[in-house]
Design an enzyme around this catalytic site. Structure first.
Site, mmCIF file in Angstrom:
data_model
loop_
_atom_site.group_PDB
_atom_site.id
_atom_site.type_symbol
_atom_site.label_atom_id
_atom_site.label_comp_id
_atom_site.label_asym_id
_atom_site.label_seq_id
_atom_site.Cartn_x
_atom_site.Cartn_y
_atom_site.Cartn_z
ATOM 1 N N LYS A 53 28.694 -18.278 3.721
ATOM 2 C CA LYS A 53 28.970 -19.643 3.266
ATOM 3 C C LYS A 53 27.776 -20.208 2.481
ATOM 4 C CE LYS A 53 32.169 -20.210 7.100
ATOM 5 N NZ LYS A 53 32.459 -20.742 8.449
ATOM 6 N N GLN A 97 29.488 -24.126 13.180
ATOM 7 C CA GLN A 97 30.089 -22.797 13.334
ATOM 8 C C GLN A 97 30.491 -22.565 14.790
ATOM 9 O OE1 GLN A 97 30.695 -20.617 10.689
ATOM 10 N NE2 GLN A 97 31.849 -19.454 12.219
ATOM 11 N N ASP A 120 35.679 -28.597 7.629
ATOM 12 C CA ASP A 120 36.567 -27.629 8.284
ATOM 13 C C ASP A 120 37.955 -28.238 8.529
ATOM 14 O OD1 ASP A 120 35.383 -25.131 8.577
ATOM 15 O OD2 ASP A 120 34.157 -25.778 10.284
#
Ligand code: NDP
Length: 313
Positions: A53, A97, A120
């Site tokens: 990412k 994460q 997200d």
């Protein structure tokens, strides 16, 4: 006739190019979108994901930074960090994460992320926006699935879509996006009765289960589009044989690495489907591409610009 292979790597590269062009315009106007990734402890898979990412940000001109609290971090430590990132004007997207260590209340931490920076799309506010068709941040993998369908000219309106899997991260938001694009949607899970028969109704069949090659050709209506979200690493030679017997290229990978990746869809489905996403190289690459789009979208939305589609950046 063999199925058309839907090339996720190419679609993801196209999207990356569009996002990079959007970033360039923003930077020229004095705004560089920024993403903060929070990686707690040392989970090998998570480290690889976050590295991917951050690298994508670099390639597209997006500012990024990594925060790496230790494995022993508490819920309170993470809430302080998230609060700091929420308050910073140079950070448009915050990515925590998963998984978080067991002592951390993951739901509490995710809830603390400012919905406007929730790239997200996991915050209940964004979940609510999605289900009421309001402008918000949409989970990356399901959003990527819709891009694959759109860019491959596969119609959704009026089509029977069957989604296998009901997770908050993939199955449910994918079902909602398909519904919002006017498909008739059925969501299946581990308690579904006669799964093969339900799947055979599908014009579009989406598998997000986490079970290697579970969807075999008898689950698929001839000509259907099959989207395989699953990513499973197999190491068992018997399992390899069940999935890839006669595939010399895969056999070579399996011999040299001792493992190979397979989706939730058995490779023999390609013999009946009309179109199918491969694993690897199907849905996977879209996840990071859509994260990059979400970061730009968040940066624009926070500054009052109503970006809904990739075509508008
Ligand atoms: P979860 O484990 O959270 O959810 C799996 C779902 O599958 C559940 O709803 C479960 O049902 C259902 N399921 C499990 N077994 C069966 C069965 N035998 N029959 C019918 N349904 C079943 O997984 P995720 O949604 O997070 O991920 C799914 C897959 O997608 C995984 O392989 C994951 O690695 C992959 N993935 C890929 C991404 C990408 O970038 N391409 C991103 C995210 C995930 P129930 O609810 O009843 O338990």
């Amino acid at each position: 006739m063999a199925a058309t292979i839907l090339d996720g790597t190419k679609i993801a590269n196209d999207i990356r190019g569009e996002v990079a062009a959007g970033v360039k315009t923003m930077v020229a106007a004095g705004v560089r979108p920024g993403l903060a990734a929070v990686l707690v402890g040392s989970n090998h898979a998570s480290e690889i994901y976050v590295r991917g990412k951050v690298k994508a940000c670099e390639e597209l001109g997006i500012y990024s930074e990594q925060h790496t609290p230790p494995e022993s971090a508490t819920t309170e430590d993470l809430l302080v960090l998230v609060d700091d990132l929420n308050g910073r004007d140079d950070i448009d997207g915050i990515l925590v994460q998963l998984p978080l260590p067991p002592q951390v209340d993951a739901k509490k931490v995710l809830m603390a992320v400012d919905p406007a920076k929730d790239v997200d799309g996991f915050h209940p506010i964004n979940v609510g926006f999605l289900s009421t068709q309001r402008l918000g941040l949409v989970p990356c993998t399901p959003a990527g699935v819709i891009e694959i369908l759109k860019r491959s000219n596969i119609p959704t309106a009026g089509q029977e879509a069957v989604v296998v899997g009901r997770s908050d991260i993939v199955g449910k938001p994918a079902a909602m996006l398909l519904l919002n694009s006017n498909a008739t949607v059925t969501v299946c899970h581990s308690k579904t009765r006669d799964l093969p028969a339900t799947c055979r109704r599908a014009d579009i069949l989406l598998a997000a289960i986490g079970r290697a090659g579970m969807i075999t050709r008898d689950f698929v209506k001839p000509g259907a589009t099959v989207i395989d979200v699953g990513i499973n690493k197999i190491t068992d030679p018997a399992e390899f044989k069940r999935l890839f017997a006669g595939n010399a290229r895969r056999a070579q990978i399996f011999r040299s690495k001792g493992s190979t990746l397979v989706g939730d869809v058995h490779p023999n489905v390609a013999e009946v489907a009309g179109a199918i996403t491969p694993v690897p190289g199907g849905v996977g690459p879209l996840t990071i591409a859509m994260l990059m789009f979400n970061t730009v979208k968040a940066a624009k939305m926070r500054r009052g610009s109503g970006v809904v589609e990739l075509s508008q950046i």
